[in-house]
Design an enzyme around this catalytic site. Structure first.
Site, PDB file in Angstrom:
ATOM      1  N   GLU A  53       0.861  -1.191   0.000  1.00  0.00           N
ATOM      2  CA  GLU A  53       0.000   0.000   0.000  1.00  0.00           C
ATOM      3  C   GLU A  53       0.899   1.244   0.000  1.00  0.00           C
ATOM      4  O   GLU A  53       1.951   1.252   0.632  1.00  0.00           O
ATOM      5  CB  GLU A  53      -0.823  -0.029   1.301  1.00  0.00           C
ATOM      6  CG  GLU A  53      -1.674   1.199   1.575  1.00  0.00           C
ATOM      7  CD  GLU A  53      -2.208   1.213   3.018  1.00  0.00           C
ATOM      8  OE1 GLU A  53      -1.484   0.739   3.940  1.00  0.00           O
ATOM      9  OE2 GLU A  53      -3.346   1.673   3.224  1.00  0.00           O
ATOM     10  N   LYS A  80      -9.459   1.499  -1.712  1.00  0.00           N
ATOM     11  CA  LYS A  80      -9.644   0.984  -0.341  1.00  0.00           C
ATOM     12  C   LYS A  80     -11.008   1.381   0.221  1.00  0.00           C
ATOM     13  O   LYS A  80     -11.343   2.569   0.261  1.00  0.00           O
ATOM     14  CB  LYS A  80      -8.528   1.531   0.535  1.00  0.00           C
ATOM     15  CG  LYS A  80      -8.488   1.018   1.962  1.00  0.00           C
ATOM     16  CD  LYS A  80      -7.224   1.584   2.647  1.00  0.00           C
ATOM     17  CE  LYS A  80      -7.049   1.082   4.069  1.00  0.00           C
ATOM     18  NZ  LYS A  80      -5.762   1.598   4.637  1.00  0.00           N
ATOM     19  N   CYS A 129      -4.652  -3.160   3.009  1.00  0.00           N
ATOM     20  CA  CYS A 129      -4.375  -2.995   4.444  1.00  0.00           C
ATOM     21  C   CYS A 129      -5.580  -3.343   5.321  1.00  0.00           C
ATOM     22  O   CYS A 129      -5.970  -4.495   5.418  1.00  0.00           O
ATOM     23  CB  CYS A 129      -3.867  -1.588   4.701  1.00  0.00           C
ATOM     24  SG  CYS A 129      -3.065  -1.388   6.313  1.00  0.00           S
TER      25      CYS A 129
END
Lengths: 334, 334
Positions: A47, A128, A184
């Site tokens: 990320e 995300k 993440c």
């Protein structure tokens, strides 16, 4: 007839606030070449791979913040990032890499893209969905901020599985591998994995930056020992990668940043490749730049998908309504 | 002001096809007394605790099958099971126990009930939602049948969290513990845990019977070694207990059967108590009758529920539609 792939996670040691982007790209290319030398044809990078994890800082100056974002619509064609994609093209390796995306309209996302060497283009993008942390700085001066909610909006692309063209090893017309991307904190939300599982995902690609400390308690008397905080964070990272891979009968590749970023904020590393029975196939041994590889047979997903996790036979969606009807918690009466 | 409870899992060694129910009840009472002596006020017993795991057999004679079911509407008041509940009442201990339920209308469920000593009644019932295995016997003669789909219908009560009356240790009116029940295979389905997590669950109670072999490959040349099959099954059991407890910031108590049932079919045991950070607090050391205990502080759930898994702040239900809109898999086009 086998569907065997060699895949890699490229773990990245610390990147600092003032590290020039071009310098980091050189490191990413070095990792890419190392993976290719080991035979990998798919490499996952962390990320926000081109910068430090800047969301731990509050920036008063807007231009300072903007400098961490990529403003070009296609970072595979613009400097200095394009050098990474050109090398991937030269090596015939697909890559998944995370970056801070600023759209022409000024919207900010924590994104990842999948570049296909065969098609020589970015063929999939993920933004995300689960943005952790807070919008406002924490009141406790001793805490470490985690301002992702201030700097990014939640992804608006959902969880779209896709097939990686030309990655099948057999010539019989069997399907290309089914992939999905997470970033993440997303990996801690089983709904995200399940949305991919319901598309038959075979490999989840996940970059991350995970603190080795608890942001709320960092440096305070409430802190657990740094050693315990770090080992707990690593254990919980592996736990969610292994369990969610198992419960969706898929492989997963997790590539993190590691070591002391900005000179003092430790990230866990712990990059790993996991199999569909939940087993760890490879894991990083260092907290610096490091490539780990594994040869994976996609057909190993079938045992789980056809038996214990045969969704069509066993799922009972009529009992799952709360999962989508309700965002937060409603407790039973006392 | 603390909310500390002493809880126990009562693991049960093998019960055989012809073991009289009364004999098994004596063993359950012995485990209950042992847990009470150690200070536990809540004890979890296995799935189908009064009989062998009979779903591994095909019964040609209906009366043979019926003998494994409880036909009384309230097993806490009928013989021979009532002796267990009477002892729980005497000791002031709540219990959760699994049994094969046959309703007056002839419907069959794999059920668990929660008996409150304070209220001296069964105050909650759960019927297993995820019924594994097959309806028809497996064609491979060397396989072990797992005919739960033949013998039980999926539970029709959903996932209803409830509060255990009088179990709070403080006198300030704070809520009683929020509990939820799962049975065996349910624990591998994150949707089930999430439905409880969305009700603020603090302790999941889960009885199980998990084979140490792969039913599809048992005794065939396709079998992995018995040692690897068993260690994999134990690892996957703990993995789902730990990860789902962590992702829902709750404790969990898993009580299994263990050892060679019916003289030859091994169950994994591996009973354990897990904390809200995913850590194992206690686990069985044997493959026979055994009590494990842990003192748990329910307020330890708050760290997760208020921060990293604060559902109201972080969940994005608009992206989860597939979880309920779709039962089986729809793959992306090749």
């Amino acid at each position: 007839m086998s569907r065997i792939l060699k895949v890699a996670a490229a773990q990245l040691g610390p990147v600092h606030l003032d590290t020039p982007r071009a310098e980091t790209v050189v490191r990413l290319i070095r990792l890419l070449k190392s993976a290719a030398r080991q035979g990998a044809t798919l490499v996952v990078f962390p990320e926000l791979a081109f910068t430090t994890f800047f969301a731990r800082h509050l920036f008063d100056e807007p231009t300072r913040l903007e400098a961490f974002f990529e403003h070009d619509k296609d970072i595979s064609r613009s400097s200095p990032t394009k050098a990474l994609f050109e090398e991937a093209q030269r090596l015939g390796v697909d890559i998944c890499v995370g970056y801070a995306e600023k759209t022409p309209e000024g919207r900010a996302f924590n994104s990842a893209i999948y570049y296909s060497a065969k098609q020589d283009r970015v063929m999939a993008k993920y933004r995300k969905v689960h943005i952790p942390g807070t919008r406002e700085p924490l009141p406790d001066k001793a805490a470490v901020n985690h301002l992702e909610k201030r700097y990014f909006e939640p992804g608006d692309l959902g969880f779209q599985a896709f097939r990686a063209p030309g990655k099948r090893q057999n010539a019989d017309g069997a399907g290309d591998p089914i992939l999905g991307m997470l970033i993440c904190n997303d990996r801690r939300w089983p709904e995200a994995w399940r949305c991919y599982g319901l598309q038959g995902v075979e490999v989840i690609l996940c970059g991350y930056n995970t603190p080795a400390y608890n942001p709320h308690f960092w440096g305070t008397s409430k802190a657990m020992s740094p050693e315990i905080a770090k080992s707990t964070a690593i254990a919980q990272h592996k736990l969610v990668m292994q369990a969610n891979s198992y419960m969706n009968s898929c492989f997963s590749i997790a590539a993190g940043k590691a070591g002391l970023e900005d000179g003092q904020y430790e990230l866990i590393g712990g990059s790993c490749i996991v199999g569909p029975e939940g087993q760890i196939l490879a894991e990083a041994a260092t907290t610096d730049d490091e490539v780990i590889c594994a040869e994976i047979d996609l057909d190993e997903c079938r045992q789980g998908k056809e038996h214990i996790f045969n969704f069509a036979q066993h799922r009972r969606v009529e009992t799952y309504r709360r999962v989508v009807d309700q965002v937060g918690v409603t407790q039973p009466d006392s």
